[in-house]
Design an enzyme around this catalytic site. Structure first.
Site, PDB file in Angstrom:
ATOM      1  N   CYS A   2       1.069  -1.360  -0.419  1.00  0.00           N
ATOM      2  CA  CYS A   2       0.123   0.020  -0.033  1.00  0.00           C
ATOM      3  C   CYS A   2       0.814   1.259   0.027  1.00  0.00           C
ATOM      4  CB  CYS A   2      -0.706  -0.105   1.589  1.00  0.00           C
ATOM      5  SG  CYS A   2      -1.977  -1.081   1.628  1.00  0.00           S
ATOM      6  N   ARG A  28       1.999   1.072  -6.082  1.00  0.00           N
ATOM      7  CA  ARG A  28       1.702   0.192  -5.173  1.00  0.00           C
ATOM      8  C   ARG A  28       0.258  -0.292  -4.434  1.00  0.00           C
ATOM      9  NH1 ARG A  28       5.314   0.091  -0.356  1.00  0.00           N
ATOM     10  NH2 ARG A  28       7.281   1.518  -1.452  1.00  0.00           N
ATOM     11  N   TRP A  75      -3.629  -1.838  -1.569  1.00  0.00           N
ATOM     12  CA  TRP A  75      -3.562  -3.337  -2.091  1.00  0.00           C
ATOM     13  C   TRP A  75      -4.429  -4.793  -1.484  1.00  0.00           C
ATOM     14  CZ3 TRP A  75      -0.745  -8.247  -1.201  1.00  0.00           C
ATOM     15  CH2 TRP A  75      -0.604  -8.846  -2.265  1.00  0.00           C
ATOM     16  N   ASN A  99       0.356   0.757   6.421  1.00  0.00           N
ATOM     17  CA  ASN A  99       0.887  -0.433   5.194  1.00  0.00           C
ATOM     18  C   ASN A  99       1.467  -1.583   6.259  1.00  0.00           C
ATOM     19  OD1 ASN A  99       1.932  -1.499   2.809  1.00  0.00           O
ATOM     20  ND2 ASN A  99       3.369  -0.596   2.842  1.00  0.00           N
ATOM     21  N   GLY A 100       1.401  -2.998   5.612  1.00  0.00           N
ATOM     22  CA  GLY A 100       1.456  -4.538   6.788  1.00  0.00           C
ATOM     23  C   GLY A 100       0.701  -4.337   7.017  1.00  0.00           C
ATOM     24  N   GLU A 479      11.064 -16.025 -17.337  1.00  0.00           N
ATOM     25  CA  GLU A 479      10.430 -13.724 -17.424  1.00  0.00           C
ATOM     26  C   GLU A 479       9.096 -13.632 -18.569  1.00  0.00           C
ATOM     27  OE1 GLU A 479      10.139  -9.615 -16.644  1.00  0.00           O
ATOM     28  OE2 GLU A 479      10.584 -11.716 -15.165  1.00  0.00           O
ATOM     29  N   LYS A 483       5.960 -11.888 -17.455  1.00  0.00           N
ATOM     30  CA  LYS A 483       5.499 -10.672 -18.155  1.00  0.00           C
ATOM     31  C   LYS A 483       3.745 -10.721 -18.712  1.00  0.00           C
ATOM     32  CE  LYS A 483       8.034  -7.890 -15.952  1.00  0.00           C
ATOM     33  NZ  LYS A 483       7.710  -8.722 -15.633  1.00  0.00           N
ATOM     34  N   GLU A 486       0.999 -11.536 -15.810  1.00  0.00           N
ATOM     35  CA  GLU A 486       1.308 -10.171 -15.282  1.00  0.00           C
ATOM     36  C   GLU A 486       0.155  -9.766 -15.559  1.00  0.00           C
ATOM     37  OE1 GLU A 486       5.571  -9.088 -12.552  1.00  0.00           O
ATOM     38  OE2 GLU A 486       5.089  -9.208 -14.982  1.00  0.00           O
ATOM     39  N   HIS A 502       9.506 -34.026 -21.882  1.00  0.00           N
ATOM     40  CA  HIS A 502       9.078 -34.779 -20.314  1.00  0.00           C
ATOM     41  C   HIS A 502       7.312 -34.801 -19.530  1.00  0.00           C
ATOM     42  CE1 HIS A 502      13.169 -36.607 -20.363  1.00  0.00           C
ATOM     43  NE2 HIS A 502      13.229 -35.914 -20.519  1.00  0.00           N
ATOM     44  N   LYS A 602       3.122  -3.517  -6.674  1.00  0.00           N
ATOM     45  CA  LYS A 602       4.654  -2.997  -7.306  1.00  0.00           C
ATOM     46  C   LYS A 602       6.315  -3.785  -5.958  1.00  0.00           C
ATOM     47  CE  LYS A 602       8.384  -1.583 -10.183  1.00  0.00           C
ATOM     48  NZ  LYS A 602       8.286  -1.707 -11.423  1.00  0.00           N
TER      49      LYS A 602
END
Length: 607
Positions: A2, A28, A75, A99-100, A479, A483, A486, A502, A602
């Protein structure tokens, strides 16, 4: 997680500036947002669900006055996104933003409800407001009530607190989540990071673990975790409003993708000199004496670390472990004090990476951090830092931070190889020369993105996609898949190309796009064989290669992008850019929110 911003001013209303600060912190969190001020000593709030536009509209129709205020963009952790769960949370005497995560909030809530406190939300945060109020009801001052409440909280937090009838007071506190103080003329500020405060001040103090601060319009008095007065350094930041704006770009992500040639060039100017010499900050160890290196990180930074393992082993002959930071402690990692850990984090506040750092440091290991925010918690708790120097990165999906991390890690591996006598001067010179040509080649790739825009329209209609690579291209396949998932919400998986048969090959049919990363390198022939296995089963190959690779891959390719030829050690850095653009244009085709993907934030500052 947040975003928090707070202002105390001698003479002006602060709501508009709070809203501007929140706009810079929206990366955030963007489930909901809110602002609280004091009007003639009385608490007043405006809150709204969704993005900041909803709060902005509410403030336009129903403005807030007041010379002291706090703001928050959320968030969600505890409680679904709703106006009741939006911050600030309040009692009759206190309003605060957080925040937390408060781990013991249920116990606190039950105890406070038994005393008659009435809760209106599902959040853990509201328990803090009522806890401080409970101490105020015992006759304590705001400072005394805060000091009494903080030891009762288990978990991680950054707090900004307003108190009824205290028009020139704002209290902040941090444990596990970052919080910064900003110094102005006739006003003072609080923010989750310097980015929120950049247009208002460039003079910043970062609270340390366990600190709390009482702020007025004229001063800040900092207390350490024991309650004693503490002196913390004031830093001048180089952030500007220009750096954190989108400029002419539609999204921050696109701007940050296109900044990469300059970012890489600037980093190389800092980290190389002469024919091949690497210039890094002084490190608290000798590369020759390291038996084993360990790398920890999360998300995109984890894939940078995974790439670096290849470099440290191939270029420096240095055995290297790497772990996703959230699992490092829980596997009971055996830490040798003579070894070294590298922690990689864009924000320098990633909770899992910080916990891994502390686990290793408590066992005597030296820590080097690769961070973009040089005054962050991870940076401060490391024995040395090697800054990634990419500037502010706002979009949730990391792009330029990833490639700048790769540049730093490759330079570290080159230095290690030289110091350990493993890497010849000719080989080092060859790689550094190739690095210096990288910005112009990446610029060429970025300028020619029309074909990526076209193929993204087709990929946007798919339900699932594979990304394949071998060697240094395998971490990049992971990666690239990250992307895409996301920001476009398409199910994407990265695999080492040799593993396809496999199990995953069972999923390949004419509806399955497969992205293959295959520069013409020492592993090309093996990757080419895997491509033909997919073609034989009707899979749709989307090939990223160079001119020689394109000529030698064989028939059956659905689509291809020919990139400039480049040294194979550096190829993953160059190939990152078109994968980022592919994800960006696919998300654009689907109409998703590129900079603010659902459910993501983020900086993950809680576990």
């Amino acid at each position: 997680m947040c975003g928090i911003v707070g202002i105390v001013s001698e003479k002006r209303d602060v709501a508009e500036s709070l809203l501007e600060g929140l706009k810079r912190l929206e990366y955030r969190g963007y489930d909901s947002a809110g602002i609280a001020t004091l009007i003639d000593g009385k608490l007043a709030m405006r809150r709204a669900t969704g993005k900041l536009k909803a709060l902005s509209d509410k403030l336009e129709s129903d403005p807030l006055r007041g010379h002291v205020g706090i703001g928050h963009t959320r968030w969600a952790t505890h409680g679904r996104p709703s106006e009741d769960n939006a911050h600030p949370h309040s009692s009759e005497k206190v309003a605060l933003v957080h925040n937390g995560i408060i781990e013991n909030y249920r116990d606190l809530r039950h105890a406070l409800e038994a005393k008659g406190h009435v809760f209106r939300s599902e959040t853990d945060t509201e328990s803090i407001a009522h806890l401080i109020t409970d101490f105020l009801n015992m006759g304590m001052t705001p400072q005394e009530a805060t000091a009494a409440a903080l030891p009762c909280l288990d978990g991680a937090f950054a707090l900004a607190v307003l108190f009824q009838d205290h028009n020139n007071l704002l209290i902040g506190a941090r444990r596990g989540s970052p919080l910064a103080i900003g110094y102005g003329e006739g006003e003072m500020y609080l923010g989750s990071d310097a980015l929120a405060l950049a247009p208002m001040t460039n003079r910043i103090t970062y609270l340390e673990e366990g600190d709390w601060v009482e702020i007025t319009a004229e001063s800040a008095i900092i207390h350490d975790k024991h309650g004693d007065i503490a002196i913390r350094a004031i830093h001048e930041t180089g952030l500007s409003a220009l750096e954190i704006g989108k400029g002419t770009y539609r999204h921050y992500m696109l701007k940050e993708i296109f900044e990469q040639p300059v970012v890489i060039g600037d980093a190389l100017e800092t980290m190389t000199f002469g024919d091949y010499q690497i210039a890094l900050p002084d490190l608290p160890f000798d590369w020759k004496n390291i038996r084993r290196l360990s790398i920890v990180a999360c998300g995109t930074a984890y894939y940078a670390g995974m790439t670096a393992r290849y470099w440290f082993e191939q270029l420096a002959g240095l055995p290297t472990d790497f772990d996703v930071a959230s699992e490092y402690r829980y596997r009971g990692a055996l830490v040798d004090p003579s070894d070294v850990m590298i922690v990689i984090s864009q924000s320098g506040e990633t909770a899992d990476s910080l916990a891994a750092l502390r686990y290793a440091k408590e066992r005597g290991q030296k820590i080097v951090s690769v961070v973009n925010v040089q005054h962050s918690t991870i940076a401060r708790e490391s024995d040395a830092i090697v800054p990634s120097l990419c500037g502010p990165e706002i979009s949730v999906a990391s792009t330029k931070a990833f490639t700048s991390q790769l540049i730093v890690l490759l330079c570290m591996a080159l230095q290690a190889g030289e110091k350990r006598g493993f890497l010849s001067t000719d080989k080092a010179t060859e790689i550094v020369d190739a690095l210096r040509g990288l910005p112009s080649k990446m610029n060429d790739v970025l300028r020619d993105d029309n074909r990526l825009q076209e193929v993204a329209q087709n990929i946007a209609t798919t339900k699932a996609i594979f990304y394949l690579g071998r060697g240094l291209m395998y971490p990049l396949a992971l990666e690239g898949a990250l992307k895409l998932k996301e920001i476009s919400y398409i199910h994407a998986e990265g695999y080492p190309a040799g593993e396809l048969k496999h199990g995953p090959l069972a999923l390949v049919d004419e509806h399955m796009p497969v992205v293959v990363l295959a520069p013409y390198d020492s592993l090309f022939e093996k990757t080419s064989s895997n491509v033909q296995e997919i073609v034989a089963r009707g899979g749709r190959i989307h090939l990223f290669t160079d001119k020689v690779g394109h000529a030698n891959i064989g028939a059956g390719i659905t689509w291809s992008l020919v990139l400039p030829a480049i040294h194979e050690a550096i190829a993953p850095i160059l190939y990152a850019a078109p994968l980022q653009l592919l994800a960006y244009y696919t998300a654009l085709a689907k109409g998703t929110d590129v900079d603010h993907p659902r459910n993501l934030a983020k900086s993950v500052t809680v576990e």
